[in-house]
Design a protein around this motif. Sequence first.
Motif, PDB file in Angstrom:
ATOM      1  N   VAL A 379       7.303   8.418  47.800  1.00 59.95           N
ATOM      2  CA  VAL A 379       5.951   8.532  47.243  1.00 59.95           C
ATOM      3  C   VAL A 379       6.070   8.348  45.736  1.00 59.95           C
ATOM      4  O   VAL A 379       6.837   9.039  45.058  1.00 59.95           O
ATOM      5  N   ARG A 380       5.275   7.435  45.217  1.00 60.92           N
ATOM      6  CA  ARG A 380       5.458   7.023  43.823  1.00 60.92           C
ATOM      7  C   ARG A 380       4.453   7.649  42.857  1.00 60.92           C
ATOM      8  O   ARG A 380       4.659   7.652  41.662  1.00 60.92           O
ATOM      9  N   ARG A 381       3.411   8.196  43.392  1.00 61.25           N
ATOM     10  CA  ARG A 381       2.308   8.615  42.530  1.00 61.25           C
ATOM     11  C   ARG A 381       2.551   9.979  41.887  1.00 61.25           C
ATOM     12  O   ARG A 381       3.096  10.887  42.504  1.00 61.25           O
ATOM     13  N   VAL A 382       2.047  10.125  40.654  1.00 60.61           N
ATOM     14  CA  VAL A 382       2.075  11.370  39.892  1.00 60.61           C
ATOM     15  C   VAL A 382       0.642  11.733  39.513  1.00 60.61           C
ATOM     16  O   VAL A 382      -0.085  10.892  38.959  1.00 60.61           O
ATOM     17  N   LEU A 383       0.244  12.970  39.809  1.00 66.30           N
ATOM     18  CA  LEU A 383      -1.077  13.452  39.408  1.00 66.30           C
ATOM     19  C   LEU A 383      -0.958  14.145  38.052  1.00 66.30           C
ATOM     20  O   LEU A 383      -0.131  15.043  37.875  1.00 66.30           O
ATOM     21  N   LEU A 384      -1.795  13.713  37.117  1.00 68.35           N
ATOM     22  CA  LEU A 384      -1.789  14.278  35.775  1.00 68.35           C
ATOM     23  C   LEU A 384      -3.178  14.824  35.449  1.00 68.35           C
ATOM     24  O   LEU A 384      -4.024  14.133  34.868  1.00 68.35           O
ATOM     25  N   PRO A 385      -3.463  16.085  35.850  1.00 69.22           N
ATOM     26  CA  PRO A 385      -4.766  16.680  35.529  1.00 69.22           C
ATOM     27  C   PRO A 385      -4.734  17.263  34.117  1.00 69.22           C
ATOM     28  O   PRO A 385      -3.856  18.053  33.783  1.00 69.22           O
ATOM     29  N   ARG A 386      -5.705  16.897  33.292  1.00 71.54           N
ATOM     30  CA  ARG A 386      -5.628  17.340  31.895  1.00 71.54           C
ATOM     31  C   ARG A 386      -7.001  17.327  31.237  1.00 71.54           C
ATOM     32  O   ARG A 386      -8.016  17.035  31.873  1.00 71.54           O
ATOM     33  N   ALA A 387      -7.002  17.621  29.936  1.00 73.45           N
ATOM     34  CA  ALA A 387      -8.253  17.681  29.182  1.00 73.45           C
ATOM     35  C   ALA A 387      -8.774  16.282  28.894  1.00 73.45           C
ATOM     36  O   ALA A 387      -8.018  15.307  28.866  1.00 73.45           O
ATOM     37  N   ASP A 388     -10.064  16.203  28.642  1.00 71.86           N
ATOM     38  CA  ASP A 388     -10.675  14.908  28.351  1.00 71.86           C
ATOM     39  C   ASP A 388     -10.194  14.326  27.025  1.00 71.86           C
ATOM     40  O   ASP A 388     -10.248  13.105  26.831  1.00 71.86           O
ATOM     41  N   ILE A 389      -9.704  15.186  26.103  1.00 73.57           N
ATOM     42  CA  ILE A 389      -9.306  14.691  24.781  1.00 73.57           C
ATOM     43  C   ILE A 389      -7.799  14.517  24.654  1.00 73.57           C
ATOM     44  O   ILE A 389      -7.292  14.253  23.574  1.00 73.57           O
ATOM     45  N   ALA A 390      -7.069  14.662  25.748  1.00 78.58           N
ATOM     46  CA  ALA A 390      -5.605  14.562  25.686  1.00 78.58           C
ATOM     47  C   ALA A 390      -5.183  13.135  25.320  1.00 78.58           C
ATOM     48  O   ALA A 390      -5.853  12.153  25.647  1.00 78.58           O
ATOM     49  N   THR A 391      -4.046  13.052  24.634  1.00 73.45           N
ATOM     50  CA  THR A 391      -3.522  11.728  24.262  1.00 73.45           C
ATOM     51  C   THR A 391      -2.869  11.072  25.475  1.00 73.45           C
ATOM     52  O   THR A 391      -2.596  11.716  26.485  1.00 73.45           O
ATOM     53  N   GLY A 392      -2.586   9.770  25.361  1.00 69.36           N
ATOM     54  CA  GLY A 392      -2.006   9.035  26.482  1.00 69.36           C
ATOM     55  C   GLY A 392      -0.495   8.965  26.463  1.00 69.36           C
ATOM     56  O   GLY A 392       0.098   8.222  27.250  1.00 69.36           O
ATOM     57  N   THR A 393       0.149   9.755  25.599  1.00 68.34           N
ATOM     58  CA  THR A 393       1.620   9.675  25.457  1.00 68.34           C
ATOM     59  C   THR A 393       2.338   9.940  26.770  1.00 68.34           C
ATOM     60  O   THR A 393       3.238   9.188  27.171  1.00 68.34           O
ATOM     61  N   LEU A 394       1.949  10.995  27.459  1.00 64.74           N
ATOM     62  CA  LEU A 394       2.654  11.390  28.678  1.00 64.74           C
ATOM     63  C   LEU A 394       2.424  10.378  29.794  1.00 64.74           C
ATOM     64  O   LEU A 394       3.371   9.981  30.492  1.00 64.74           O
ATOM     65  N   ALA A 395       1.192   9.951  29.974  1.00 74.42           N
ATOM     66  CA  ALA A 395       0.886   8.970  31.018  1.00 74.42           C
ATOM     67  C   ALA A 395       1.636   7.672  30.775  1.00 74.42           C
ATOM     68  O   ALA A 395       2.210   7.078  31.712  1.00 74.42           O
ATOM     69  N   ALA A 396       1.673   7.210  29.518  1.00 78.22           N
ATOM     70  CA  ALA A 396       2.377   5.968  29.199  1.00 78.22           C
ATOM     71  C   ALA A 396       3.873   6.112  29.442  1.00 78.22           C
ATOM     72  O   ALA A 396       4.524   5.196  29.986  1.00 78.22           O
ATOM     73  N   GLY A 397       4.434   7.243  29.090  1.00 81.42           N
ATOM     74  CA  GLY A 397       5.870   7.457  29.280  1.00 81.42           C
ATOM     75  C   GLY A 397       6.254   7.499  30.752  1.00 81.42           C
ATOM     76  O   GLY A 397       7.302   6.964  31.146  1.00 81.42           O
ATOM     77  N   LEU A 398       5.439   8.149  31.569  1.00 85.88           N
ATOM     78  CA  LEU A 398       5.723   8.185  33.012  1.00 85.88           C
ATOM     79  C   LEU A 398       5.600   6.798  33.630  1.00 85.88           C
ATOM     80  O   LEU A 398       6.395   6.425  34.515  1.00 85.88           O
ATOM     81  N   THR A 399       4.636   6.027  33.170  1.00 84.47           N
ATOM     82  CA  THR A 399       4.475   4.658  33.675  1.00 84.47           C
ATOM     83  C   THR A 399       5.703   3.822  33.330  1.00 84.47           C
ATOM     84  O   THR A 399       6.191   3.036  34.154  1.00 84.47           O
ATOM     85  N   GLU A 400       6.218   3.980  32.123  1.00 81.96           N
ATOM     86  CA  GLU A 400       7.432   3.255  31.713  1.00 81.96           C
ATOM     87  C   GLU A 400       8.616   3.618  32.601  1.00 81.96           C
ATOM     88  O   GLU A 400       9.530   2.811  32.789  1.00 81.96           O
ATOM     89  N   ARG A 401       8.602   4.827  33.152  1.00 82.22           N
ATOM     90  CA  ARG A 401       9.695   5.252  34.023  1.00 82.22           C
ATOM     91  C   ARG A 401       9.472   4.847  35.478  1.00 82.22           C
ATOM     92  O   ARG A 401      10.185   5.285  36.366  1.00 82.22           O
ATOM     93  N   GLY A 402       8.477   4.032  35.699  1.00 77.04           N
ATOM     94  CA  GLY A 402       8.270   3.466  37.029  1.00 77.04           C
ATOM     95  C   GLY A 402       7.321   4.228  37.918  1.00 77.04           C
ATOM     96  O   GLY A 402       7.143   3.865  39.093  1.00 77.04           O
ATOM     97  N   TRP A 403       6.682   5.275  37.384  1.00 78.37           N
ATOM     98  CA  TRP A 403       5.767   6.064  38.205  1.00 78.37           C
ATOM     99  C   TRP A 403       4.348   5.511  38.121  1.00 78.37           C
ATOM    100  O   TRP A 403       3.956   4.924  37.115  1.00 78.37           O
ATOM    101  N   GLU A 404       3.605   5.712  39.183  1.00 78.37           N
ATOM    102  CA  GLU A 404       2.196   5.335  39.202  1.00 78.37           C
ATOM    103  C   GLU A 404       1.391   6.601  38.886  1.00 78.37           C
ATOM    104  O   GLU A 404       1.378   7.545  39.671  1.00 78.37           O
ATOM    105  N   VAL A 405       0.741   6.613  37.736  1.00 82.40           N
ATOM    106  CA  VAL A 405       0.095   7.825  37.236  1.00 82.40           C
ATOM    107  C   VAL A 405      -1.410   7.804  37.503  1.00 82.40           C
ATOM    108  O   VAL A 405      -2.088   6.826  37.172  1.00 82.40           O
ATOM    109  N   GLU A 406      -1.901   8.863  38.094  1.00 83.95           N
ATOM    110  CA  GLU A 406      -3.345   9.058  38.231  1.00 83.95           C
ATOM    111  C   GLU A 406      -3.757  10.102  37.200  1.00 83.95           C
ATOM    112  O   GLU A 406      -3.516  11.297  37.368  1.00 83.95           O
ATOM    113  N   ASP A 407      -4.334   9.619  36.127  1.00 90.87           N
ATOM    114  CA  ASP A 407      -4.734  10.448  34.989  1.00 90.87           C
ATOM    115  C   ASP A 407      -6.150  10.959  35.254  1.00 90.87           C
ATOM    116  O   ASP A 407      -7.116  10.185  35.232  1.00 90.87           O
TER     117      ASP A 407
END
Length: 526
Positions: A379-407
């Motif tokens: 299973v490749r997907r990662v759930l990232l529940p967060r605030a509306d004003i959060a930066t995209g650093t974490l989502a971008a980093g996980l994507t670079e590591r090959g994960w499919e991120v649902e922000d």
Amino acid sequence: MTRTRKSTGHITFVGAGPGDPGLLTRRALDALASADHVVFDRGVPEPLLATIRASAYQDAQFSPAEGGPGDVAKVLLSAARSGLHAVHLVAGDPFGHESVVREVQAVARTAAPFGVVPGIGQAAGVATYVGVPLTGVRTAADVEDLNEVDFPALALGAARGAVALCVEAADLPGVRDGLVAAGVDPATPVSVTGDGTGDTQYTTTSTVDGVVAASLGFAGRVVLIVGAAVADRDKLSWWENRPLYGWKVLVPRTKEQAGAMSERLRAYGAIPCEVPTIAVEPPRTPAQMERAIKGLVDGRYAWVVFTSVNAVRAVWEKFAEHGLDARHFGGVKIACIGEATADAVRDFGIQPELVPAGEQSSEGLLAEFSPHDAVLDPVRRVLLPRADIATGTLAAGLTERGWEVEDVTAYRTVRAAPPPAEIRDAIKSGGFDAVLFTSSSTVRNLVGIAGKPHTRTVVAVIGPKTADTAVEFGLRVDVQPPHASVPDLVEALASYAVELREKLAAMPAKQRRGSKVQGPTALRFR
């Protein structure tokens, strides 16, 4: 809070101790929690009353004691005869007050059931907080009438170690004269303490002869300690020597999150002032979160990454809405950005698989998050529940590591209403000794709703991103802990205060007056 009314009322005389709410006994708390009517002496400090009111029944009545012992006894008996539990809350120990003893005697002459809960005497309790052991005859008394004081006995106690008296500040000249007349050497050391065991406890030392001059500015009840043991205070004083003692610290956090930080600050002696800068609200469109919750139950995700306590709460609130619990997280691994977030997950009975051991930030989490492996991670997907004003650093980093991120937007943060005018003025004029920032948004929002903290205010930040934002807004960052957590932030501020104290203590007096060292410790030395 409601309860079943008992048919037979009763009366309890409860000793509140010297003032610190932490010194209430368990039996005292139990009696107060079950009280229908609390009659309190005006000598009971307001912070202590606030603590008691917070844990009392919603419909409990609080009223000050009025009149003499007979009048108070009539109020208590009237409540008891109506089937109520009446409590008379007194400072110190009930039997330390002659007036309360007479109340108990009046109640005992009736058929009303009554009980007495001891409390730590004001004089003895404050002596311990001041750091003066009452050795020798160990005399301590709460004085109501100077005409009833046995000064020869006090003189004997002072000669053998120390005696402590809780008296009105206005009565100190009479106490001095009585002690000298009883044979106490006018050069005998004394200490005078106001607000004993309270957040602003303050002690001065002098001699019997100079006690009146040393007590200028004191009002109300004070504790006078007389005897050679007063000299022990230099080594044994602990309450007023805590690292942050007397520091007024601004805590710009939501009401739900401020409690833990404020408690840690109080343990170090600080006086926290909680000012919410953001409010947390549900997302405008709940469809994203609904799909995410369904995906968690259906096994759609390999990981859930929580970046805040608020995100954890938002997910669990959705779980509760659908009748789900921790069992529905089976097979899903959980990563948390820091220990505070991990603790929130543990509160729901789940142990996170990943919490950064180093820097507790998006970068720290990414440094320890394994890249996606098609064999090990079907299973490749990662759930990232967060605030509306959060930066995209974490989502971008996980994507670079090959994960499919649902922000997913789990909650919105909105700016809170401005604090009262007196707090805004204190922030801008240096009325706060320190401010603790736990996120970039707390910096932005505090400045937005209240203005920039004064340059003399010590600025402590939880991590590098918060520090960058503080600098961006023109603030000087004084304190940053090695690990981004609330306990470490408070610990770092306490360590900073100790360093200030040591640095200033080593300076000659002239240098102290001209020192540019920031913080309240510098002001105290000046």
